[in-house]
Design a protein around this motif. Structure first.
Motif, PDB file in Angstrom:
ATOM      1  N   LEU A  82      49.913 -13.836 196.284  1.00  0.00           N
ATOM      2  CA  LEU A  82      50.818 -13.037 195.455  1.00  0.00           C
ATOM      3  C   LEU A  82      50.196 -11.730 194.994  1.00  0.00           C
ATOM      4  CD1 LEU A  82      52.383 -15.831 193.206  1.00  0.00           C
ATOM      5  CD2 LEU A  82      53.295 -14.802 195.297  1.00  0.00           C
ATOM      6  N   ALA A  83      48.873 -11.714 194.803  1.00  0.00           N
ATOM      7  CA  ALA A  83      48.271 -10.525 194.187  1.00  0.00           C
ATOM      8  C   ALA A  83      47.362  -9.755 195.139  1.00  0.00           C
ATOM      9  CB  ALA A  83      47.479 -10.935 192.940  1.00  0.00           C
ATOM     10  N   PRO A  86      49.303  -8.660 199.118  1.00  0.00           N
ATOM     11  CA  PRO A  86      50.245  -7.533 199.131  1.00  0.00           C
ATOM     12  C   PRO A  86      49.551  -6.193 198.901  1.00  0.00           C
ATOM     13  CG  PRO A  86      51.020  -9.300 197.694  1.00  0.00           C
ATOM     14  CD  PRO A  86      49.622  -9.650 198.092  1.00  0.00           C
ATOM     15  N   ALA A  87      48.356  -6.204 198.340  1.00  0.00           N
ATOM     16  CA  ALA A  87      47.674  -4.938 198.033  1.00  0.00           C
ATOM     17  C   ALA A  87      46.621  -4.601 199.066  1.00  0.00           C
ATOM     18  CB  ALA A  87      47.034  -5.019 196.654  1.00  0.00           C
ATOM     19  N   THR A  94      41.135  -0.726 193.142  1.00  0.00           N
ATOM     20  CA  THR A  94      42.473  -1.280 192.961  1.00  0.00           C
ATOM     21  C   THR A  94      42.395  -2.800 193.002  1.00  0.00           C
ATOM     22  OG1 THR A  94      43.403   0.639 194.059  1.00  0.00           O
ATOM     23  CG2 THR A  94      44.813  -1.286 193.889  1.00  0.00           C
ATOM     24  N   LEU A  96      39.808  -4.697 192.452  1.00  0.00           N
ATOM     25  CA  LEU A  96      39.078  -5.191 191.281  1.00  0.00           C
ATOM     26  C   LEU A  96      40.003  -5.259 190.065  1.00  0.00           C
ATOM     27  CD1 LEU A  96      35.958  -5.702 190.338  1.00  0.00           C
ATOM     28  CD2 LEU A  96      36.335  -3.554 189.155  1.00  0.00           C
ATOM     29  N   PHE A  97      40.776  -4.172 189.870  1.00  0.00           N
ATOM     30  CA  PHE A  97      41.717  -4.153 188.745  1.00  0.00           C
ATOM     31  C   PHE A  97      42.746  -5.266 188.896  1.00  0.00           C
ATOM     32  CE2 PHE A  97      41.217   0.665 187.676  1.00  0.00           C
ATOM     33  CZ  PHE A  97      40.034   0.377 187.035  1.00  0.00           C
ATOM     34  N   ILE A  98      43.154  -5.537 190.139  1.00  0.00           N
ATOM     35  CA  ILE A  98      44.133  -6.605 190.356  1.00  0.00           C
ATOM     36  C   ILE A  98      43.563  -7.945 189.918  1.00  0.00           C
ATOM     37  CG2 ILE A  98      45.222  -7.976 192.195  1.00  0.00           C
ATOM     38  CD1 ILE A  98      46.008  -5.396 193.543  1.00  0.00           C
ATOM     39  N   LEU A 100      41.411  -8.370 187.725  1.00  0.00           N
ATOM     40  CA  LEU A 100      41.369  -8.312 186.262  1.00  0.00           C
ATOM     41  C   LEU A 100      42.736  -8.712 185.702  1.00  0.00           C
ATOM     42  CD1 LEU A 100      39.442  -7.319 183.983  1.00  0.00           C
ATOM     43  CD2 LEU A 100      40.512  -5.084 184.190  1.00  0.00           C
ATOM     44  N   GLY A 101      43.799  -8.190 186.324  1.00  0.00           N
ATOM     45  CA  GLY A 101      45.149  -8.544 185.898  1.00  0.00           C
ATOM     46  C   GLY A 101      45.413 -10.034 186.073  1.00  0.00           C
ATOM     47  N   VAL A 102      44.951 -10.595 187.199  1.00  0.00           N
ATOM     48  CA  VAL A 102      45.133 -12.021 187.448  1.00  0.00           C
ATOM     49  C   VAL A 102      44.410 -12.834 186.374  1.00  0.00           C
ATOM     50  CG1 VAL A 102      44.572 -13.900 189.037  1.00  0.00           C
ATOM     51  CG2 VAL A 102      45.449 -11.744 189.929  1.00  0.00           C
TER      52      VAL A 102
ATOM     53  N   GLY B 294      49.148  -9.012 182.293  1.00  0.00           N
ATOM     54  CA  GLY B 294      48.385  -9.218 183.518  1.00  0.00           C
ATOM     55  C   GLY B 294      49.265  -9.065 184.746  1.00  0.00           C
ATOM     56  N   LEU B 297      50.120  -5.478 185.309  1.00  0.00           N
ATOM     57  CA  LEU B 297      48.988  -4.749 185.880  1.00  0.00           C
ATOM     58  C   LEU B 297      48.922  -4.968 187.389  1.00  0.00           C
ATOM     59  CD1 LEU B 297      46.444  -3.053 185.593  1.00  0.00           C
ATOM     60  CD2 LEU B 297      45.190  -5.075 184.871  1.00  0.00           C
ATOM     61  N   LEU B 301      49.730  -2.141 190.390  1.00  0.00           N
ATOM     62  CA  LEU B 301      48.710  -1.767 191.378  1.00  0.00           C
ATOM     63  C   LEU B 301      49.217  -1.988 192.796  1.00  0.00           C
ATOM     64  CD1 LEU B 301      45.657  -3.138 189.470  1.00  0.00           C
ATOM     65  CD2 LEU B 301      45.936  -0.779 190.215  1.00  0.00           C
TER      66      LEU B 301
END
Lengths: 290, 318, 269
Positions: A82-83, A86-87, A94, A96-98, A100-102, B294, B297, B301
């Motif tokens: 899911l995270a 797709p990126a 980007t 790494l930030f994802i 972080l969001g997870v 989260g 974010l 991204l």
């Protein structure tokens, strides 16, 4: 004084055992995908929380533990699907930030499911503390150390003695060539998240009887895990083992001598030191993939 | 649209004027939120200079906010120094710490820089927690407020102060990004070795951008301390740093208005979620909002990695 | 063609470089004069790019040193080496995405004035920039004019306002070369400036290289297109397996059996 030091040391060994497991997950994902997964600690929390909640609800420990590992592995797989996937094509930052969001999202989800109350899990085996040269170890520590042996042995055997492990290593060494040989890179990336999360979840299950667990425990494990990984060398599984135990012991001894509040500070001070002096870590080859 | 987006000073002046009027009509709850948005926006403007323009990364920006807040609070409580000077001292302290640390962390790039700044943020937070002189884990209470003559600042005055600072901050940052200096930052972020091969002192530029971002954070921290009158280490933890990253990413890293928009959205969203979640999901605590932050974010991204403002306000390109 | 009256500008003395067990460069020595094009030839893996990396400060040699006039370059960071007058281009052009073509040239023209440079330049320092001082605005107008003049010299006037993201590969090469010329270097290192270009662009780059030489710059040229290299170079150094195997005028070197052997050996591999 010596006795106290020895006791701190033993405590550090237990910490180190769980740090090493988290670090193994970091290294696994980093090696296969080049991603630094800041959400790694949450898998430990998910494993510990699921097991603790299920046993509190009356389920036998073995069943609860099995389900907990599956739940953690599922969380890892979903994280990838899911995270991360797709990126793909995003910059290192980007991604790494994802993660972080997870990390933040999983912690929020845990709060929703389990609330803020701490959960505990009974030790797997009854009995008194084990005395080692005058220092005491909780019996559960043997389970944690045993898990380390099991996990690292399994990883070693997989990478060195199976065809698939060799394929993964080839894919890591040279992705373009590996894909022309039909090595499925994306499947391996997915697999690395699932396995790393399962290892984290298993670590969460075996460690929880000692300190207990609550929704925000993942952050601490995650931070310690990646300090260990960087310390040992983020591209080295033996480094994860070495880094985990080194960090656990140094943190525990230093905190014992100073004050408990300093342990995380010391861990991160070590991280800063390593990043500056030897960014490739104790056993690592290169700090960054070329 | 584009000309409006780069006319930093006039637009900032209009926004400050609107807010100065608005606070007389808003309930104090909303005035407080406006203050918070202003404070966070200030930090995020500085962070965007460092991350968006100079192309670096910081996961420990909350620590500099904390340094500004603690410096100002300690000077005010222990030495009875006015918060006006406290804010200056806070900015200087944050700048000095950033300068000293830059020699360690700025040797690293990307992933490792992210980890190092994260580590730094946590080490500094541990210091806040363990240093009894600054209150340890119980923090600092009764921090004196800003005053002009005999007028001690109230909610409205803090909202106006925060936004005047945002206005000044965006004016300064706007000048920077539209100058050759700002373009040199972009050059370093896009091709550091190429810029160095021409003679650009990229290390110096990255250091200056880091220190500047700490100055923004330090000033914001001082205003935070005085307007809330109470600070403790948890106010400046890892999660606040994550929030700043979120604000940056949502608004768009390489955009100054994006910083303001990002701060507004994150604060507003936090409030909305805190009220809505318990209605929709009884039993869910308000803190559950972090799940959505989260998710947002991650979604940003994946779907809009250059942020909400990328369509109309990216400076530099075009 | 060789301007022997010029003193040696760049001196490479006994430079060696080892990577683990590989000897990439083995006691390489030569000098380059202002106003000459020095071709650096050699089959793949001969150590040409490593040599450029060492001269420009990207890598430190295991032994030996590089000097510009009397000043030792070895041990200085890339930007200091550049500030002293040695700049370079890259095999893959490095673009400043986010800037326009003109802005990129402006950065080159002012490169030594940022980041706490010494002596400090008030026009380009952080504080005056942020405060929007009028002097800075005047300086910017003047800078723009200088950048446009550079673009005109390179025949790129029409591209000034284009974002660098939009450039084709050949245009990137030309912009990178223009940027390098804008810093007014004494030594210019060009790493395969012709690869990937169409014939028109090749002609344009060769014109710029000759122009640079005529203005007194020492141009070091690594290039796989041997014909073009021999046509533009005044002198050639040939490397093979990290060692200098020949040095001299193009015609002499091209006829040297050792050189032919090295190249043919490479072709056969």
């Amino acid at each position: 004084m010596t006795a106290a030091l020895w006791q701190y040391f033993l405590g550090g060994v237990v910490d180190g055992a769980i740090f090493a497991l988290v670090a193994a997950g970091f290294v696994l994902i980093y090696q296969v995908t080049g991603i630094i997964n800041l959400a790694q600690g949450e898998f430990v929390m998910i494993g510990g929380m699921t097991a603790a909640a299920l046993t509190t609800g009356g389920m036998p420990v073995v069943g609860a533990a099995a389900i907990a590992v599956v739940v953690a592995a599922t969380a890892g797989g979903l994280t990838y699907l899911l995270a991360i996937r797709p990126a793909r094509g995003g910059t290192a930052l980007t991604l790494l930030f994802i993660t972080l969001g997870v990390d933040v999202a999983l912690r929020g989800l845990a709060l929703f499911v389990w609330g803020t109350n701490p959960y505990s899990l009974p030790p797997f085996s009854a009995g008194n503390a084990i005395v080692v040269f005058g220092g005491a170890l909780p019996p559960q520590a043997l389970w944690v150390l045993g898990t380390d042996v099991l996990v690292f042995a399994a990883l070693y055997l997989f990478f060195r003695h199976t065809r698939m492990g060799t394929a993964v290593r080839a894919a890591v060494a040279n992705p373009p060539i590996a894909s022309t040989f039909g090595i499925p890179l994306r499947t391996f990336a997915f697999g690395s998240f699932v396995v790393a999360a399962a290892i984290g979840g298993l670590g969460g299950v075996v460690i929880t009887p000692i300190p207990g667990v609550q929704y925000d425990a993942g952050l601490t494990y995650g931070l310690a895990g990646f300090v260990s990984a960087v310390l040992g060398g983020i591209d080295s599984l033996p480094g994860a083992l070495l880094g985990g135990f080194t960090l656990g012991i140094v943190e525990h001894v230093a905190a014992g001598l100073l004050s408990p509040g300093w342990d995380q500070g010391i861990g991160f001070f070590i991280l800063l030191l390593v990043l500056v002096v030897r960014p490739q870590g104790l056993l690592g080859r290169a700090a960054r993939r070329a | 649209m584009r000309r409006l987006s780069t006319a930093y000073a006039p637009v900032a002046a209009v926004i400050v004027a609107v807010i100065a009027v608005l606070v007389w009509f808003l309930p104090s709850y909303y005035t407080g939120l406006l203050t918070l948005i202003g404070i966070y926006a200030l930090v995020t403007i500085g962070l965007n200079l460092f991350m968006g323009y100079a192309g670096q990364v910081s996961l420990g920006q909350a620590a500099f906010v904390g340094i500004g807040a603690y410096t100002s609070a300690v000077l005010a409580v222990k030495l009875h120094l006015t918060p006006w000077l406290g804010a200056v001292a806070g900015a200087v302290a944050a700048a000095l710490v950033a300068f000293a640390l830059s020699f360690i962390v700025l040797r690293l790039r990307e992933n490792l820089l992210a980890l190092a700044t994260l580590a730094l943020g946590i080490v500094i937070n541990v210091v806040f927690n363990e240093w009894d002189f600054i209150g340890g884990s119980s923090g600092f209470k009764g921090i004196p407020g800003f005053a002009l003559g005999s007028f001690v600042f109230d909610q409205r005055a803090y909202a106006i102060l925060a936004w005047v600072l945002v206005g000044v901050g965006i004016w300064f940052a706007g000048n920077v990004v539209q100058s050759t200096y700002g373009r040199a930052l972009i050059a370093v972020s896009a091709g550091e070795l190429g810029a160095q091969a021409l003679g650009v002192n990229s290390e110096g530029l990255r250091r200056q951008a880091f220190v500047l971002s700490a100055v923004y954070a330090g000033i914001a921290g001082a205003v935070y301390a005085s307007s809330f009158t109470y600070i403790d280490p948890t106010s400046f933890g890892f999660l606040l740093s994550v929030n700043f990253v979120l604000m940056s990413v949502i608004g768009g890293l390489r955009s100054l208005w994006g910083a303001v928009i990002g701060a507004a959205i994150v604060v507003a969203l936090g409030q909305i979620l805190q009220t809505v979640i318990p209605l929709v999901l009884p039993g869910a605590r308000g803190d559950f909002q972090s799940f959505f932050l989260g998710v947002i974010l991650v979604a940003m991204l994946i779907l809009m990695p250059r942020g909400l403002t990328s369509r109309f306000a990216s400076d530099g390109a075009a | 063609m060789t301007v022997t009256a010029e003193p040696i500008t760049l001196t490479v003395s006994a430079v060696s470089m080892r990577f683990g067990g590989v000897q990439a460069l083995d006691e390489v020595s030569f000098g380059a004069r202002g106003g000459e094009v020095l071709g650096v030839m050699g089959p793949n893996g001969a150590g040409k790019t490593t040599l450029f990396n060492i001269i420009s400060g990207v890598q430190r040699p295991t032994a030996g040193s590089v000097q510009l006039g009397e000043v030792r370059l070895t041990g200085r960071p890339v930007d200091r080496v550049a500030a002293l007058g040695v700049t370079r281009t890259f095999q893959t052009p490095v673009m400043f995405w986010g800037l326009t073509v003109r802005e990129s040239v402006c950065i080159a023209l002012t490169a030594c004035e940022f980041g706490g440079s010494y002596p400090p330049r008030a026009d380009r320092a952080l504080l005056p920039s942020g405060l929007g001082m009028p002097a800075r605005r005047r300086a910017d107008t003047e800078l723009r004019a200088r950048a446009d003049a550079m673009l005109e010299r390179a025949g790129l006037t029409h591209m000034g306002d284009r974002p660098t993201e939009s450039l084709a590969f050949g245009e990137e090469r030309l912009l990178e070369l223009t940027r390098a010329l804008a810093v007014d270097p004494r030594v210019l290192l060009l790493d395969e400036p012709l690869s990937g270009l169409n014939p028109d662009e090749v002609g344009e780059v060769l014109r710029l290289i000759r122009g640079a030489r005529d203005s007194g710059i020492a141009v070091l040229l690594v290039e796989h297109a041997v014909g073009e290299l021999l046509s533009v170079a005044d002198r050639v150094v040939v490397l093979d397996y990290g060692r200098t195997i020949a040095e001299g005028p193009p015609a002499v070197v091209a006829a040297d059996p050792a050189v032919i052997d090295a190249y043919i050996g490479d072709e056969l591999e």
